[in-house]
Scaffold this motif. Structure first.
Motif, mmCIF file in Angstrom:
data_model
loop_
_atom_site.group_PDB
_atom_site.id
_atom_site.type_symbol
_atom_site.label_atom_id
_atom_site.label_comp_id
_atom_site.label_asym_id
_atom_site.label_seq_id
_atom_site.Cartn_x
_atom_site.Cartn_y
_atom_site.Cartn_z
ATOM 1 N N LEU A 1 36.074 51.559 30.250
ATOM 2 C CA LEU A 1 36.222 50.181 30.649
ATOM 3 C C LEU A 1 37.489 50.019 31.475
ATOM 4 N N ALA A 2 37.366 49.253 32.549
ATOM 5 C CA ALA A 2 38.525 48.987 33.379
ATOM 6 C C ALA A 2 39.459 48.039 32.643
ATOM 7 N N LYS A 3 40.734 48.430 32.528
ATOM 8 C CA LYS A 3 41.716 47.587 31.883
ATOM 9 C C LYS A 3 42.374 46.704 32.931
ATOM 10 N N THR A 4 42.958 45.618 32.462
ATOM 11 C CA THR A 4 43.603 44.675 33.370
ATOM 12 C C THR A 4 45.047 44.456 32.979
ATOM 13 N N THR A 5 45.866 44.083 33.963
ATOM 14 C CA THR A 5 47.274 43.767 33.745
ATOM 15 C C THR A 5 47.564 42.401 34.332
ATOM 16 N N GLN A 6 48.099 41.515 33.495
ATOM 17 C CA GLN A 6 48.430 40.163 33.922
ATOM 18 C C GLN A 6 49.844 39.841 33.461
ATOM 19 N N PRO A 7 50.493 38.872 34.113
ATOM 20 C CA PRO A 7 51.790 38.426 33.585
ATOM 21 C C PRO A 7 51.583 37.813 32.204
ATOM 22 N N ILE A 8 52.561 38.002 31.352
ATOM 23 C CA ILE A 8 52.442 37.486 29.983
ATOM 24 C C ILE A 8 52.473 35.967 29.966
ATOM 25 N N SER A 9 53.334 35.387 30.814
ATOM 26 C CA SER A 9 53.442 33.934 30.833
ATOM 27 C C SER A 9 53.854 33.435 32.205
ATOM 28 N N MET A 10 53.573 32.159 32.460
ATOM 29 C CA MET A 10 53.974 31.490 33.696
ATOM 30 C C MET A 10 54.283 30.037 33.383
ATOM 31 N N ASP A 11 55.227 29.489 34.108
ATOM 32 C CA ASP A 11 55.545 28.071 33.998
ATOM 33 C C ASP A 11 55.220 27.370 35.307
ATOM 34 N N SER A 12 54.787 26.131 35.209
ATOM 35 C CA SER A 12 54.510 25.344 36.405
ATOM 36 C C SER A 12 54.760 23.879 36.091
ATOM 37 N N TYR A 13 54.704 23.056 37.129
ATOM 38 C CA TYR A 13 54.859 21.620 36.955
ATOM 39 C C TYR A 13 53.580 20.925 37.379
ATOM 40 N N GLU A 14 53.376 19.779 36.830
ATOM 41 C CA GLU A 14 52.187 19.003 37.171
ATOM 42 C C GLU A 14 52.066 18.816 38.679
ATOM 43 N N GLY A 15 50.864 18.914 39.178
ATOM 44 C CA GLY A 15 50.614 18.690 40.591
ATOM 45 C C GLY A 15 50.757 19.927 41.465
ATOM 46 N N GLN A 16 51.326 20.984 40.913
ATOM 47 C CA GLN A 16 51.492 22.215 41.695
ATOM 48 C C GLN A 16 50.225 23.047 41.667
ATOM 49 N N GLU A 17 50.119 23.932 42.654
ATOM 50 C CA GLU A 17 49.057 24.933 42.645
ATOM 51 C C GLU A 17 49.582 26.157 41.903
ATOM 52 N N VAL A 18 48.764 26.698 41.040
ATOM 53 C CA VAL A 18 49.161 27.866 40.252
ATOM 54 C C VAL A 18 48.273 29.045 40.630
ATOM 55 N N ASN A 19 48.892 30.167 40.877
ATOM 56 C CA ASN A 19 48.166 31.397 41.189
ATOM 57 C C ASN A 19 48.504 32.454 40.145
ATOM 58 N N ILE A 20 47.515 32.951 39.477
ATOM 59 C CA ILE A 20 47.695 33.996 38.466
ATOM 60 C C ILE A 20 47.018 35.254 38.985
ATOM 61 N N THR A 21 47.790 36.304 39.121
ATOM 62 C CA THR A 21 47.257 37.552 39.655
ATOM 63 C C THR A 21 46.988 38.545 38.542
ATOM 64 N N CYS A 22 45.907 39.257 38.694
ATOM 65 C CA CYS A 22 45.490 40.258 37.723
ATOM 66 C C CYS A 22 45.295 41.592 38.449
ATOM 67 N N SER A 23 45.831 42.656 37.879
ATOM 68 C CA SER A 23 45.648 43.996 38.449
ATOM 69 C C SER A 23 44.573 44.740 37.676
ATOM 70 N N HIS A 24 43.686 45.369 38.396
ATOM 71 C CA HIS A 24 42.627 46.174 37.775
ATOM 72 C C HIS A 24 42.380 47.371 38.668
ATOM 73 N N ASN A 25 43.308 48.317 38.631
ATOM 74 C CA ASN A 25 43.287 49.464 39.542
ATOM 75 C C ASN A 25 42.078 50.361 39.350
ATOM 76 N N ASN A 26 41.529 50.376 38.138
ATOM 77 C CA ASN A 26 40.414 51.277 37.850
ATOM 78 C C ASN A 26 39.059 50.587 37.915
ATOM 79 N N ILE A 27 38.999 49.502 38.621
ATOM 80 C CA ILE A 27 37.734 48.766 38.705
ATOM 81 C C ILE A 27 36.653 49.649 39.323
ATOM 82 N N ALA A 28 35.475 49.591 38.736
ATOM 83 C CA ALA A 28 34.357 50.395 39.221
ATOM 84 C C ALA A 28 33.516 49.607 40.221
ATOM 85 N N THR A 29 32.715 50.333 40.954
ATOM 86 C CA THR A 29 31.928 49.724 42.025
ATOM 87 C C THR A 29 31.080 48.556 41.540
#
Lengths: 110, 113
Positions: A1-29
């Motif tokens: 199974l392809a494992k994923t890596t994400q940031p543990i936590s993020m802070d933002s303020y109301e009204g902002q756009e939030v982008n959360i990135t995930c790494s999955h280097n071993n993703i299969a076709t």
């Protein structure tokens, strides 16, 4: 199974756009990328799923580069109610076994 | 639809006791999943069923854990004997097909003293 890596936590303020990135280097076709959201004391809830390029629904957008080794969940104009844990999952569309990992805890401040 | 139903919502028991968690999937869903969530290990898949048949139980931690699905509308997860390290939130989820969205229940919060 392809494992994923994400940031543990993020802070933002109301009204902002939030982008959360995930790494999955071993993703299969044949793997799809799926994001779930979990509020405190509730089970996870499906947000969005994609295979490549960009997917958008009424809740979020999902951006997947050509190499598919990462993906970015974009939440437009977050509100306090978007405070939750966000999980990035990678798995075969024809296979149910997903690895949830620890997710990213998003804290939206007023 | 009422969604996935789990009972009890909370369970407090003493070490060594038998614990039975119950789940009613969404009507028409052919897949049922049992997950366990802890702070240390996050959300882990324990076992899943397709058409009442266990497909993959590789996530079941020990022989003390067992799961059954006697019919399409009911499943149980049993821990016997229970231990303090089994304390966690146990979620049941169901889906309508392979790779389809999984719908989670509200979970059972288990505390083993």
């Amino acid at each position: 199974l392809a494992k994923t890596t994400q940031p543990i936590s993020m802070d933002s303020y109301e009204g902002q756009e939030v982008n959360i990135t995930c790494s999955h280097n071993n993703i299969a076709t044949n793997d799809y990328i799926t994001w779930y959201q979990q509020f405190p004391s509730q089970g996870p809830r499906f947000i969005i799923q994609g295979y490549k390029t960009k997917v958008t629904n009424e809740v979020a957008s999902l951006f997947i580069p050509a190499d598919r080794k990462s993906s970015t969940l974009s939440l437009p104009r977050v509100s306090l109610s978007d405070t939750a844990v966000y999980y990035c999952l990678v798995g075969l569309y024809n296979f149910n076994k997903f690895y949830f990992g620890s997710g990213t805890k998003l804290n939206v401040k007023p | 639809d009422a969604g996935v139903i789990q009972s009890p919502r909370h369970e407090v028991t003493e070490m060594g006791q038998e614990v039975t968690l119950r789940c009613k999937p969404i009507s028409g869903h052919d897949y049922l999943f049992w997950y366990r969530q802890t702070m240390m290990r996050g959300l882990e898949l324990l076992i899943y069923f397709n058409n009442n048949v266990p497909i993959d139980d590789s996530g079941m931690p020990e022989d003390r854990f067992s799961a059954k699905m006697p019919n399409a509308s009911f499943s149980t997860l049993k821990i016997q004997p229970s231990e303090p390290r089994d304390s966690a939130v146990y979620f049941c989820a169901s889906s309508s097909g392979v790779g389809e969205t999984q719908y989670f229940g509200p979970g059972t919060r288990l505390l083993v003293l």
